[in-house]
Design a protein around this motif. Sequence first.
Motif, mmCIF file in Angstrom:
data_model
loop_
_atom_site.group_PDB
_atom_site.id
_atom_site.type_symbol
_atom_site.label_atom_id
_atom_site.label_comp_id
_atom_site.label_asym_id
_atom_site.label_seq_id
_atom_site.Cartn_x
_atom_site.Cartn_y
_atom_site.Cartn_z
ATOM 1 N N MET A 1 6.597 -20.257 77.906
ATOM 2 C CA MET A 1 5.770 -20.426 79.105
ATOM 3 C C MET A 1 4.392 -19.796 78.875
ATOM 4 N N LEU A 2 3.436 -20.269 79.609
ATOM 5 C CA LEU A 2 2.073 -19.778 79.445
ATOM 6 C C LEU A 2 2.019 -18.282 79.784
ATOM 7 N N GLY A 3 1.465 -17.518 78.880
ATOM 8 C CA GLY A 3 1.274 -16.104 79.176
ATOM 9 C C GLY A 3 2.197 -15.182 78.429
ATOM 10 N N ILE A 4 3.342 -15.696 77.974
ATOM 11 C CA ILE A 4 4.303 -14.833 77.272
ATOM 12 C C ILE A 4 3.687 -14.334 75.958
ATOM 13 N N GLY A 5 3.052 -15.273 75.247
ATOM 14 C CA GLY A 5 2.456 -14.905 73.966
ATOM 15 C C GLY A 5 1.412 -13.824 74.119
ATOM 16 N N LEU A 6 0.643 -13.946 75.189
ATOM 17 C CA LEU A 6 -0.397 -12.952 75.429
ATOM 18 C C LEU A 6 0.226 -11.577 75.637
ATOM 19 N N ILE A 7 1.328 -11.541 76.406
ATOM 20 C CA ILE A 7 1.961 -10.245 76.681
ATOM 21 C C ILE A 7 2.550 -9.672 75.398
ATOM 22 N N LYS A 8 3.133 -10.550 74.570
ATOM 23 C CA LYS A 8 3.662 -10.074 73.293
ATOM 24 C C LYS A 8 2.541 -9.465 72.452
ATOM 25 N N GLY A 9 1.421 -10.188 72.418
ATOM 26 C CA GLY A 9 0.295 -9.684 71.628
ATOM 27 C C GLY A 9 -0.200 -8.361 72.156
ATOM 28 N N LEU A 10 -0.287 -8.240 73.475
ATOM 29 C CA LEU A 10 -0.750 -6.983 74.063
ATOM 30 C C LEU A 10 0.201 -5.856 73.709
ATOM 31 N N ALA A 11 1.511 -6.162 73.719
ATOM 32 C CA ALA A 11 2.477 -5.131 73.364
ATOM 33 C C ALA A 11 2.274 -4.695 71.920
ATOM 34 N N GLU A 12 2.004 -5.659 71.049
ATOM 35 C CA GLU A 12 1.834 -5.318 69.635
ATOM 36 C C GLU A 12 0.618 -4.416 69.435
ATOM 37 N N THR A 13 -0.513 -4.805 70.029
ATOM 38 C CA THR A 13 -1.699 -3.962 69.851
ATOM 39 C C THR A 13 -1.503 -2.609 70.521
ATOM 40 N N GLY A 14 -0.806 -2.610 71.660
ATOM 41 C CA GLY A 14 -0.539 -1.333 72.317
ATOM 42 C C GLY A 14 0.293 -0.431 71.426
ATOM 43 N N ARG A 15 1.292 -1.021 70.757
ATOM 44 C CA ARG A 15 2.119 -0.237 69.857
ATOM 45 C C ARG A 15 1.278 0.335 68.714
ATOM 46 N N ASN A 16 0.399 -0.489 68.196
ATOM 47 C CA ASN A 16 -0.472 0.000 67.127
ATOM 48 C C ASN A 16 -1.351 1.132 67.605
ATOM 49 N N PHE A 17 -1.886 0.973 68.817
ATOM 50 C CA PHE A 17 -2.804 1.973 69.363
ATOM 51 C C PHE A 17 -2.109 3.316 69.482
ATOM 52 N N VAL A 18 -0.937 3.304 70.116
ATOM 53 C CA VAL A 18 -0.216 4.563 70.310
ATOM 54 C C VAL A 18 0.273 5.088 68.962
ATOM 55 N N GLY A 19 0.794 4.178 68.153
ATOM 56 C CA GLY A 19 1.350 4.586 66.868
ATOM 57 C C GLY A 19 0.319 5.225 65.962
ATOM 58 N N SER A 20 -0.918 4.769 66.045
ATOM 59 C CA SER A 20 -1.927 5.312 65.140
ATOM 60 C C SER A 20 -2.220 6.766 65.465
ATOM 61 N N TYR A 21 -1.912 7.195 66.689
ATOM 62 C CA TYR A 21 -2.106 8.606 67.011
ATOM 63 C C TYR A 21 -0.889 9.431 66.612
ATOM 64 N N LEU A 22 0.301 8.826 66.730
ATOM 65 C CA LEU A 22 1.521 9.579 66.456
ATOM 66 C C LEU A 22 1.815 9.641 64.967
ATOM 67 N N ASP A 23 1.493 8.576 64.267
ATOM 68 C CA ASP A 23 1.908 8.479 62.876
ATOM 69 C C ASP A 23 0.670 8.266 62.003
ATOM 70 N N PRO A 24 0.131 9.339 61.424
ATOM 71 C CA PRO A 24 -1.124 9.201 60.677
ATOM 72 C C PRO A 24 -0.984 8.304 59.450
ATOM 73 N N ASP A 25 0.244 8.047 59.001
ATOM 74 C CA ASP A 25 0.408 7.203 57.827
ATOM 75 C C ASP A 25 -0.024 5.766 58.080
ATOM 76 N N ARG A 26 -0.053 5.369 59.383
ATOM 77 C CA ARG A 26 -0.479 4.009 59.683
ATOM 78 C C ARG A 26 -1.941 3.775 59.327
ATOM 79 N N LEU A 27 -2.737 4.825 59.424
ATOM 80 C CA LEU A 27 -4.173 4.630 59.243
ATOM 81 C C LEU A 27 -4.468 4.303 57.789
ATOM 82 N N VAL A 28 -5.211 3.258 57.585
ATOM 83 C CA VAL A 28 -5.499 2.835 56.228
ATOM 84 C C VAL A 28 -6.898 3.263 55.792
ATOM 85 N N THR A 29 -7.663 3.848 56.711
ATOM 86 C CA THR A 29 -9.045 4.169 56.388
ATOM 87 C C THR A 29 -9.115 5.304 55.369
ATOM 88 N N VAL A 30 -9.960 5.147 54.365
ATOM 89 C CA VAL A 30 -10.262 6.240 53.447
ATOM 90 C C VAL A 30 -11.644 6.740 53.808
#
Lengths: 393, 182, 218, 103
Positions: free
Chosen positions: C1-30
């Motif tokens: 249905m329209l909108g489900i994909g958007l919510i999934k995507g938002l969840a994914e970026t949200g997970r990345n956002f929070v995860g990047s603070y909790l788990d420094p190994d995620r960060l790829v920046t040198v």
Amino acid sequence: MAATLDQLFVQLLHGMTAPLPEAIRPWVALAISLGAILAVFGLCFGITTVCERKAIARMQNRLGPNRVGPYGFLQFAADGIKTLTKEDIVPRTADQVVHFLAPLALLVPVVLTFLVLPFGRNMTAMDLEVGLLFFFAAGASTELAVFMAGWSSRNKYSLLGAMRAIAQMLSYELPFILSTIGVVMITGALSTTKIVEAQAAAPGEWLARWHVFTPWGLAAFLLFLIAAFAESNRSPFDLPEGESEIVAGYFIEYSGFKFALFFMAEYLGMFSSSGMAVTLFLGGWTAPFAFLDWVPSWMWFFGKLGVLIALFIWVRGTTPRLRMDQLMDFAWKFMLPLALIILPTAAIWHYAGRGWLGWLVTAPIVVGAYVLLGRSLVGRRRIRQRSYRYAAT
Amino acid sequence: MSPIFYFLAMLTLGGAVAAMSLRNPVHCALSLVVTFVGLAGVYLGLGAHFLGLSQVLVYVGAVAILLVFVLLLTRGSGKDEFDERPDRWWPALGVGGGLGGVLIAVVLAQPGLALRTAPPELPTVRALGESLMTDFVLPLQVVGVLLTAALIGAAVLALSDRRRTPQDSGPVTSREEGETRR
Amino acid sequence: MLGIGLIKGLAETGRNFVGSYLDPDRLVTVEYPEERLPVKENFRQFPFLVFDGEKADIGLRCVACQICEKECPPQCIYIEKSKDKKPDHLGKPQFYPAVFDIDISVCMSCQICVEVCPFDAIKMDQQFELSTADRFRGLLLTRDRLAKPNSHFQAIHPRDAAEIDMRRVDERAKAEAKAKADAEAKAKQATAAAPGATKAVASTPKPAAAPANEGAIS
Amino acid sequence: MNPIVPHLIVAVLLFAIGMTGALARRNAILTLVGIEIMLNAANLSFVVFWRFGPNPDPQTGLMFALFSIAVAAAEAAVGLALIIVLFRHRRTTSLDAADSMKG
């Protein structure tokens, strides 16, 4: 104590204008409010750019700007100094006058839209009876500035970007305006102040009467928000500046401070649309629960504004850019019909009342319309193996 | 009369003169916008807030955009050819000036105009809406029908050569497609 | 249905956002100037000249044959031959470059000079922080700035360096053996011709560059 | 002076300017611009008479101007669509080119 804090800025303004003669007092008050709005939202603009870059970087598992100042939060100052001192290049074949006027013609209406936003109790700079119409009229005149910028640069990419931007803004203007009509119908006023006051909790109720707490209000809020994304040219609707196709859209030929003005107008447009969404659907400066009334009203407004801007940034970090035909399909085949269906739904809500009867009648209409329109937008198209006409297979 | 009115009047008339005399049609359209904004200011000064803002919304937001779109679609942003036919200006100026002169003479010669100087009670938007739904409901419906008809008519007119383009049946060569696009 | 994909995507970026603070190994920046990634062995930037031993002006492997100068596509190499000759590591007298300039603002890092060099004298460097305030002299590398010890080459390209060093030791051993054999043959001839003069002749072709080669083996 | 007079003079001048332009310009779009200016002049006189006029009904003039704006929008849409069709046939928007009855 709470009351003084609540009316702090109002008292300040009164104190500043009181010694002036009666005739010019409202004008001076307006000018001071305008200056305050420019200062506050100018600062907001700077901080938002930094926060946006950091937040999007975190969503992509990067660090983001972290060099200038503590945690990189002075990055905007460095950027500002850079754009201010950059050379201002005007193409030789450009239409000099129009090229110069375009950024101003964009910024002025955007700043004017802030005048009717109620930032707190008694904190509307210009409390017009037709405030909502003023907001839309000022917002509509930005399209012409976009055209001026694109046309006067004498660059086909900027012209194409301007055409795209105008087509997009015109298409999304309809659901943008139509989604607010329901609020006007329920409230019976075009004045932003009255709309906010109508959403405060009635005595004895614990929950505020925000329009977003109703089925039609929720749908209209989402429509308004999506249209606001498109109106402020934000991702996923940032086709006008699609870097991969038309370089930077209508402001390619702008550099230095004029470019900064375009950038600023875009962000200010985002703030004012978010502020209007807060005003219309999220209860403006009212508290969500009656027992939270002691928090100053302007804090509520700016808190809700911050939440919406965070949502803007979050969506920008998530979504890919739409294609032009998808953009138009979405506006004309999904949002416009849904906005039209929401209007009678709001009328039904008005007569069915706020109780369970209203929910029972209106919720199925909104959900059904959403499902059916969504199906008709995406469902019929079968996804097949793509065939390439020119590429070698 | 306040200086604001005179300023807005100058803006309006200046914009109108520019819109009718500039060479570049896009400049004309932009000057027309100045006229519209100036008129909206005059309406606001007269107390017709709803009308003034509707004027901005409709004329600046829609009509002017439509104008510049059509100008670009018809490649009209080049020079207008009116300077090749300067002979048309003299009769036009004569007619326009004569009409203007006569009307101004009429206005100035009317002593009965000074009937009411006290401003009327300004109607609220609510009152406006109520009278739209009661006294003026028939004109409202007629305007609605007219707008719908105009919308459909404009769409049909502008789309009229759609049926001449061949629907893509089977593969087309790049040359054919290039020609149909043009 | 329209909108489900958007919510999934938002969840994914949200997970990345929070995860990047909790788990420094995620960060790829040198964070470059402070942090550096080790450079890959086959990374190359601009050429340099290898010399053996301690002193650049003695141990330079380049014999100023000017092949690289001729082959260089953007013609960024300039060589002037010396008037005199110096013995190389095999003891043969060779020219050496009196002037050897590479304009790295022109160089395109194609490595053709390295490919064509028959003496393993020019190799690719990994130095990439070359920004300079003087865009003319700062980017024109002269012989003194180009010359780098073999130990540097061993450090940045250990595999190539080991192979080349082995080859050079072999060559030298062969050359020495050949010299010995020649000497012996000569001595035999000499003994055959005039016995008694053998010992005095055998030591003459002994190369003077022998100490210069110690660096190659170390 | 009575405030009605300068307002009316502005309306009259606007009408005259629009008429002159509509008669003189050859570009169909600019003729349409002239007609829009004339319509706006009429609107202004409606509003002025509503504000200062003797009519006891407080809203008629305003209503007339509102409807006039709506009609003007429709007129602009249809007129510009016609101009596009004219351009498709003649490859120009000059009114001098549209002088034969055969399409």
